[in-house]
Design a protein around this motif. Sequence first.
Motif, short mmCIF file in Angstrom:
data_model
loop_
_atom_site.label_atom_id
_atom_site.label_comp_id
_atom_site.label_asym_id
_atom_site.label_seq_id
_atom_site.Cartn_x
_atom_site.Cartn_y
_atom_site.Cartn_z
N VAL A 1 20.00 48.71 -58.80
CA VAL A 1 21.05 49.12 -57.86
C VAL A 1 22.18 49.82 -58.61
CG1 VAL A 1 22.83 48.29 -56.28
CG2 VAL A 1 20.55 47.33 -56.16
N PRO B 1 26.44 56.92 -54.77
CA PRO B 1 27.29 55.77 -54.49
C PRO B 1 27.17 55.24 -53.06
CG PRO B 1 28.52 57.43 -55.73
CD PRO B 1 27.21 58.06 -55.36
N VAL C 1 30.55 43.10 -55.32
CA VAL C 1 29.75 42.53 -54.22
C VAL C 1 29.68 41.02 -54.33
CG1 VAL C 1 28.39 44.64 -53.97
CG2 VAL C 1 27.59 42.84 -55.52
N CYS D 1 23.08 47.74 -49.01
CA CYS D 1 22.61 46.64 -49.85
C CYS D 1 23.21 45.30 -49.45
CB CYS D 1 22.95 46.91 -51.32
SG CYS D 1 22.10 48.33 -52.04
N LEU E 1 25.13 51.90 -51.72
CA LEU E 1 25.59 50.52 -51.75
C LEU E 1 25.89 49.97 -50.35
CD1 LEU E 1 27.96 50.31 -54.85
CD2 LEU E 1 25.89 48.98 -54.46
N SER E 2 26.19 50.86 -49.41
CA SER E 2 26.48 50.42 -48.05
C SER E 2 25.30 49.69 -47.42
CB SER E 2 26.85 51.62 -47.18
OG SER E 2 27.97 52.30 -47.69
N LEU F 1 30.05 45.67 -59.54
CA LEU F 1 29.69 46.37 -58.31
C LEU F 1 30.59 45.97 -57.15
CD1 LEU F 1 25.81 46.10 -58.60
CD2 LEU F 1 27.17 48.19 -58.78
N THR G 1 19.38 44.15 -59.71
CA THR G 1 20.79 44.55 -59.60
C THR G 1 21.09 45.69 -60.56
OG1 THR G 1 21.39 42.29 -58.95
CG2 THR G 1 23.18 43.72 -59.62
N SER H 1 23.21 53.48 -57.60
CA SER H 1 24.54 53.74 -57.07
C SER H 1 25.34 54.70 -57.95
CB SER H 1 25.31 52.43 -56.89
OG SER H 1 25.55 51.79 -58.14
#
Length: 345
Positions: free
Chosen positions: A266, A274, A300, A280, A277-278, A298, A263, A270
Amino acid sequence: MKIFQISKPDIAIIPALEVKINDLTKPKGSLGRLEELAIQIGWIQQSLSPELSSPVNVIYAADHGIADEGVSKSPKEVTRQVIHNFLNGGAGVCFLARQHGFELKIVDGGVDFDFPPIPQLIDRKIRKGTRNFLYEPAMTREEVDLAIQYGAEIVSECHSRGCNVISFGEMGIGNTATSSMWMTCLTDIPLCDCVGAGSGLDDEGVQHKQRVLQKALDNYSGSREVLEVLTYFGGYEMVMAVGGMLQAAELHMIILVDGFIMTNSVLAASRLYPEMLSYCIFGHCGDEAGHKRLLDVLGVKPLLDLGLRLGEGSGSVCAYPIVESAVRMLNEMHSFGQASITKYF
């Protein structure tokens, strides 16, 4: 540094996905997160009938100079020992990979050991472990660029063989220490909230780890710019994962995200792009201190919360059946019309 071409998928398909899901034989919204996942996967693949193909779990491995400061319960030689266990099929992620049909790829990105030629071990060794960031930058900028390139190349090779869903894991004693430094530098969350037990430190061990990392942070005079943080606080395997994730996003692959360490990769990826992230899907919330807070930063929601803290990609592979269920829902459930059922919502 390698330049990636990453864009968000076209949102124009989302209303059609919602219509298809709402017309399946169920009360509207009754399959909860599966419906959300189905929309995300259909959006990524730009398809009303998405498919999951040839899943791979890539494990990048490397050693960390900061491990010399006693910030991990495990000694550094465990890194190479666990790699042998991966190759022999006996590690935790191995049974999960067998269970869920994942190919495993093991990459030596910087283990402090001279492996003999092993066909199943991908040699991308940059150096035999990073430098100790308590005293100096863990990596050079050239090494960061090379790690990103290597990580991306592995993913491109997986994609060329038909893989469209990829999980990332890591192995490297000391990498929760590196992750804590990335987290505090890239989010401004206090270091004390980013440091945990790693592979099993007791309270005294965690306090020692925090003191060492605080001293390293005090010694750092650089900026909070992403590449400068990655260079100073290192992690060959973690930077390779950054490159792998960015390449996967460029190729419109589904990215399954594991625990605290991945993470943080990530997080770094990101900050550079950025839009990645779409792509993930976050497999789980791990038991390492700071992971939940990082997921919140994040914005999420992980699929599982099982108290896992193994790493290796185990949490993301473990969550894969839920992802598969979302795709099967979209492709295999009948519509009200097909089933000759009156809509009941």
